[in-house]
Write an enzyme that holds these catalytic residues in place. Structure first.
Site, PDB file in Angstrom:
ATOM      1  N   GLY A 154      -4.043  11.270 -16.019  1.00 30.62           N
ATOM      2  CA  GLY A 154      -4.995  11.264 -17.133  1.00 30.62           C
ATOM      3  C   GLY A 154      -4.285  10.902 -18.419  1.00 30.62           C
ATOM      4  O   GLY A 154      -3.077  11.091 -18.564  1.00 30.62           O
ATOM      5  N   GLY A 172      -5.176  10.646 -22.830  1.00 31.52           N
ATOM      6  CA  GLY A 172      -6.140  10.829 -23.909  1.00 31.52           C
ATOM      7  C   GLY A 172      -5.442  10.773 -25.244  1.00 31.52           C
ATOM      8  O   GLY A 172      -4.254  10.432 -25.345  1.00 31.52           O
ATOM      9  N   GLY A 173      -6.208  11.127 -26.300  1.00 35.80           N
ATOM     10  CA  GLY A 173      -5.672  11.019 -27.646  1.00 35.80           C
ATOM     11  C   GLY A 173      -4.459  11.899 -27.884  1.00 35.80           C
ATOM     12  O   GLY A 173      -3.578  11.556 -28.664  1.00 35.80           O
ATOM     13  N   MET A 174      -4.390  13.077 -27.232  1.00 35.97           N
ATOM     14  CA  MET A 174      -3.290  13.996 -27.481  1.00 35.97           C
ATOM     15  C   MET A 174      -2.082  13.732 -26.602  1.00 35.97           C
ATOM     16  O   MET A 174      -1.022  14.284 -26.838  1.00 35.97           O
ATOM     17  CB  MET A 174      -3.762  15.432 -27.281  1.00 35.97           C
ATOM     18  CG  MET A 174      -4.628  15.952 -28.396  1.00 35.97           C
ATOM     19  SD  MET A 174      -5.066  17.658 -28.110  1.00 35.97           S
ATOM     20  CE  MET A 174      -3.435  18.409 -28.144  1.00 35.97           C
ATOM     21  N   VAL A 181      -1.507  13.444 -18.975  1.00 36.79           N
ATOM     22  CA  VAL A 181      -1.427  14.481 -17.956  1.00 36.79           C
ATOM     23  C   VAL A 181      -0.783  13.861 -16.720  1.00 36.79           C
ATOM     24  O   VAL A 181      -1.211  12.809 -16.255  1.00 36.79           O
ATOM     25  CB  VAL A 181      -2.812  15.055 -17.605  1.00 36.79           C
ATOM     26  CG1 VAL A 181      -2.679  16.174 -16.572  1.00 36.79           C
ATOM     27  CG2 VAL A 181      -3.509  15.572 -18.859  1.00 36.79           C
ATOM     28  N   LYS A 208       0.734  18.594 -18.899  1.00 38.87           N
ATOM     29  CA  LYS A 208       0.153  17.885 -20.049  1.00 38.87           C
ATOM     30  C   LYS A 208       1.244  17.736 -21.086  1.00 38.87           C
ATOM     31  O   LYS A 208       1.741  18.724 -21.636  1.00 38.87           O
ATOM     32  CB  LYS A 208      -1.044  18.641 -20.619  1.00 38.87           C
ATOM     33  CG  LYS A 208      -1.594  18.001 -21.891  1.00 38.87           C
ATOM     34  CD  LYS A 208      -2.956  18.537 -22.286  1.00 38.87           C
ATOM     35  CE  LYS A 208      -4.061  17.896 -21.471  1.00 38.87           C
ATOM     36  NZ  LYS A 208      -5.407  18.163 -22.027  1.00 38.87           N
ATOM     37  N   ASP A 264     -15.315  24.174 -27.441  1.00 38.15           N
ATOM     38  CA  ASP A 264     -15.430  22.747 -27.101  1.00 38.15           C
ATOM     39  C   ASP A 264     -15.871  22.606 -25.648  1.00 38.15           C
ATOM     40  O   ASP A 264     -15.374  21.757 -24.916  1.00 38.15           O
ATOM     41  CB  ASP A 264     -14.100  22.024 -27.324  1.00 38.15           C
ATOM     42  CG  ASP A 264     -14.267  20.503 -27.328  1.00 38.15           C
ATOM     43  OD1 ASP A 264     -15.386  20.028 -27.622  1.00 38.15           O
ATOM     44  OD2 ASP A 264     -13.297  19.795 -27.032  1.00 38.15           O
TER      45      ASP A 264
END
Length: 703
Positions: free
Chosen positions: A18, A20-22, A25, A40, A141
């Site tokens: 995975g 993403g923005g942060m 993973v 992560k 969230d």
């Protein structure tokens, strides 16, 4: 990050699962225990960051990770370990085999899930929330992407304590094209949007949104435009789900609508009460299935998983229970931005966040918490386009924070910065510039010239110079800020790339299209590497590359780019997304530049029809597409048809914008030129005279 890297001498990274923005993973192997885990890795920080900033970030990361690791429940993803390795912060979690709920909907072609599946997911998520609320922890969230159903049917909530880290690292969820940090609009509670305090009932509202989408295939407010979604949450009653899904039992419809109540007091009082409602709906009588209403199909009776046998959900988590929400133990909001009741340079956490920090008197703690709530409310006024009110709220808040915290406290300066942003949105750029300059001086005194917050303020100063018409000054400062951000945060940090993106825009305004093209291309490549090729920010940079190519006369290259961009945006955002339609508009324009006017006409008409359906007949984007179809008709020699469209666009713009608006004057000029082509020189001349008079009036008013 390379494969087979060994994190802290223990976790062997195997492959990416995975991104993403942060960060990323990874599937990894725990060499000590011989098991596979998920790691992560938050974005590499590197040695060039400002030291005090890194120190604060690391400490907050440890606190968040400890809170997440303390959660032990079958319905919550287990956190095994956390730490830092060569500048990379990481969290080690159990490796889940399954699909998140968003993926399940995608697998099902966004069709509703079977009723028994919706019921099973609702019960398991409710059990997990009951546990976390018992610990005084609010997720904030909750959304389909944060809930996973494993291959054995277990449902787990993910990312407790992780999303919140993005605030300080610089990766926040963004609404496409706005640059405004947001949560997940389709799942936000009304109190998150407004000025009210957030507690466990906000999670229940978000769960209602999730269940509604699982049961119907669409969120409760599926309005396309993000601000319309927020207003829907705040002001509009949701369509009853059985209107969209007649086989949904009435009892579950009632539960969903109660979860979606605007006022928290009208929702189930806590997750325990919700669990009882769900159990009653499933088993209204011993041994029977869900309640049956007229014309409603029954859902098969499915037993709860064996691990729930004998489990109690605990006592209610209401705010009236001092054992849980007493003033000395506030609810931990794991995915909210940190609000600073202490000094961020020292690493003091917010009292409102419930994380250990220096003890504060109860009255001061309450005052700071109230100010934090008012800050959120003021931000949301801006997000809703109510900039006059937002500016007044931020100015009042700045004055109170200055009284409580001092003129150079980060919170005081943040409120003053936001008041400057509101002034800019209202077109009061000179006042905004004065405000930004004062905030910049305060941040330089308190934090130093290279602190990320100081650089953020310098970024705003640079952009505002452009709005004041000082384009060369804007370019020079934007270049300096981009260089400083690259040095402090890293060349590929989102903030660095945002400044470079704005620098490219200014280069275009200065007519330096070759330099603008190169900068946009570099930003697009960096965003593709760090965020992924289909991330909205990546696609936004690629769109601007197409604009530059067109300006440089490279319409064939622009046409190829827009074809790829339309496919990518359709895949990532949907065919009717505003940005997808904007890319299709660019495609049509460049078809015209290639003299392929029949194809351009077809594209312009299709985009205009889609924009009218999605945005409305008088939306500026709709009118632009209708004008483009008139342009194509003119090039095809069909001037009578073009006249009708030019006139309709001109009338609509004048009705909405006023007679002297530049877009209105441009539309009247289009119409006059069309009349000339039709041999109606007298009408054309009269229209040209009217445009000239209005331009003169406009110029005199601006003197």
């Amino acid at each position: 990050m390379p494969e087979n890297r060994l994190i802290q001498g223990r976790y062997r990274l195997l492959d990416t699962i995975g991104r993403g923005g942060m960060g990323e993973v990874w599937r990894a192997r725990d060499e000590s225990l011989g098991r596979q885990v998920a790691v992560k890795c938050l974005k590499p920080l590197g040695p060039r960051h400002e030291p005090s900033f890194l120190q604060v970030l690391r400490e907050r990361f440890r606190r968040e990770a400890r809170v997440a690791a303390a959660l032990q429940h079958r319905g919550i993803t287990v956190v095994h370990d956390f730490g830092e390795d060569d500048g990379t912060l990481f969290i080690v979690m159990e490796l889940l085999s399954g699909r998140n709920l968003s993926q399940l909907l995608d697998d099902n072609r966004r069709q509703p899930l079977p009723v028994p599946d919706v019921i099973e997911i609702a019960e398991q998520v409710t059990a997990a929330l009951a546990y976390t609320h018992e610990q005084s922890i609010v997720h904030r969230d909750l959304k389909p992407a944060n809930i996973v159903r494993t291959t054995d049917g277990t449902v787990k909530i993910c990312d407790f304590g992780i999303a919140r880290l993005g605030h300080d690292i610089g990766f926040t969820a963004r609404l496409t094209g706005t640059g405004i940090a947001m949560g997940s609009p389709h799942y936000m509670s009304p109190e998150q949007i407004g000025a009210h305090a957030i507690d466990h009932r906000s999670d229940l509202y978000s769960l209602g949104c999730v269940l509604y989408e699982l049961a119907t295939g669409v969120p409760p407010f599926d309005l396309g435009d993000a601000w319309a979604v927020l207003i829907g949450h705040r002001d509009t009653a949701p369509t009853p789900p059985r209107t969209l899904r007649p086989d949904l039992p009435e009892a579950y419809e009632r539960i969903m609508l109660e979860l979606l109540a605007k006022e928290p007091d009208n929702r189930p009082r806590d997750a325990d009460a919700l669990a009882k409602r769900l159990a009653d709906a499933r088993h209204p009588y011993p041994g029977r299935g869900p309640a049956i209403g007229p014309g409603v199909m029954t859902a098969p009776d499915r037993r709860l998983p064996s691990w729930t046998q004998g489990m109690t959900l605990g006592s209610p988590a209401g705010l009236d229970r001092p054992r849980r929400y007493a003033s000395d133990r506030a609810a931990t909001v794991l995915t909210d931005a940190w609000t600073s009741g202490g000094d961020p340079q020292r690493g003091d956490a917010s009292p409102a966040a419930g994380i250990a920090g220096p003890a504060l008197p109860d009255d001061r703690r309450a005052a700071l918490a109230a100010l934090a709530g008012r800050h959120t409310a003021a931000l949301n006024l801006g997000r809703l386009g109510r900039w006059e009110e937002a500016g007044e709220a931020h100015r009042a808040l700045a004055a109170e924070r200055e009284r409580l915290l001092g003129p150079d406290h980060p919170d005081t300066l943040t409120s003053r910065l936001e008041s400057g942003r509101a002034l800019g949105r209202l077109g009061r750029h000179f006042e905004a510039h004065q405000t930004y300059a004062e905030v910049l001086a305060g941040r330089e005194r308190a934090l130093g010239p290279d602190h990320p917050d100081t650089l953020s303020c310098r970024h705003h100063v640079a952009l505002n110079l452009g709005r004041l018409g000082r384009l060369e000054d804007c370019r020079a400062m934007a270049r300096e800020v981009a260089g400083a951000r690259a040095r402090v945060l890293g060349a590929n940090h989102p903030d660095t790339l945002t400044t470079r993106y704005e620098l490219a825009y200014i280069l275009g305004k200065l007519g330096k299209w070759t330099a603008a093209l190169q900068t946009y291309q570099e930003v697009a490549a960096a965003r593709a590497e760090t965020l992924g090729p289909d991330h909205p920010d990546t696609l936004a940079a690629r769109y601007e590359v197409g604009i530059c190519l067109g300006r440089l006369g490279r319409s064939a290259d622009a046409l190829a780019l827009y074809r790829d961009l339309v496919a990518a945006r359709t895949r990532a955002q949907g065919a009717d997304d505003r940005d997808t339609l904007r890319a299709r508009h660019g495609l049509g324009v460049n078809l015209g530049r290639q003299n392929r006017w029949q194809e351009a006409l077809v594209e312009a008409r299709e985009v205009a029809a889609a924009r009218e359906r999605v945005l409305g007949p008088d939306h500026p984007d709709t009118l632009v597409s209708r004008r483009e179809s008139a342009v194509a008709l003119g090039w095809l020699g069909r001037w009578s048809e073009a006249e009708d469209i030019y006139r309709q666009v001109a009338d609509a713009r004048e009705r909405i914008l006023g007679a002297s608006h530049l877009d209105v004057l441009a539309s009247h000029t289009d119409l006059a030129q069309c009349l000339e082509q039709l041999g109606r020189a007298g009408e054309a001349a009269a229209l040209h005279r009217r445009v000239a008079a209005l331009r003169q009036e406009r110029a005199e008013r601006r003197r």
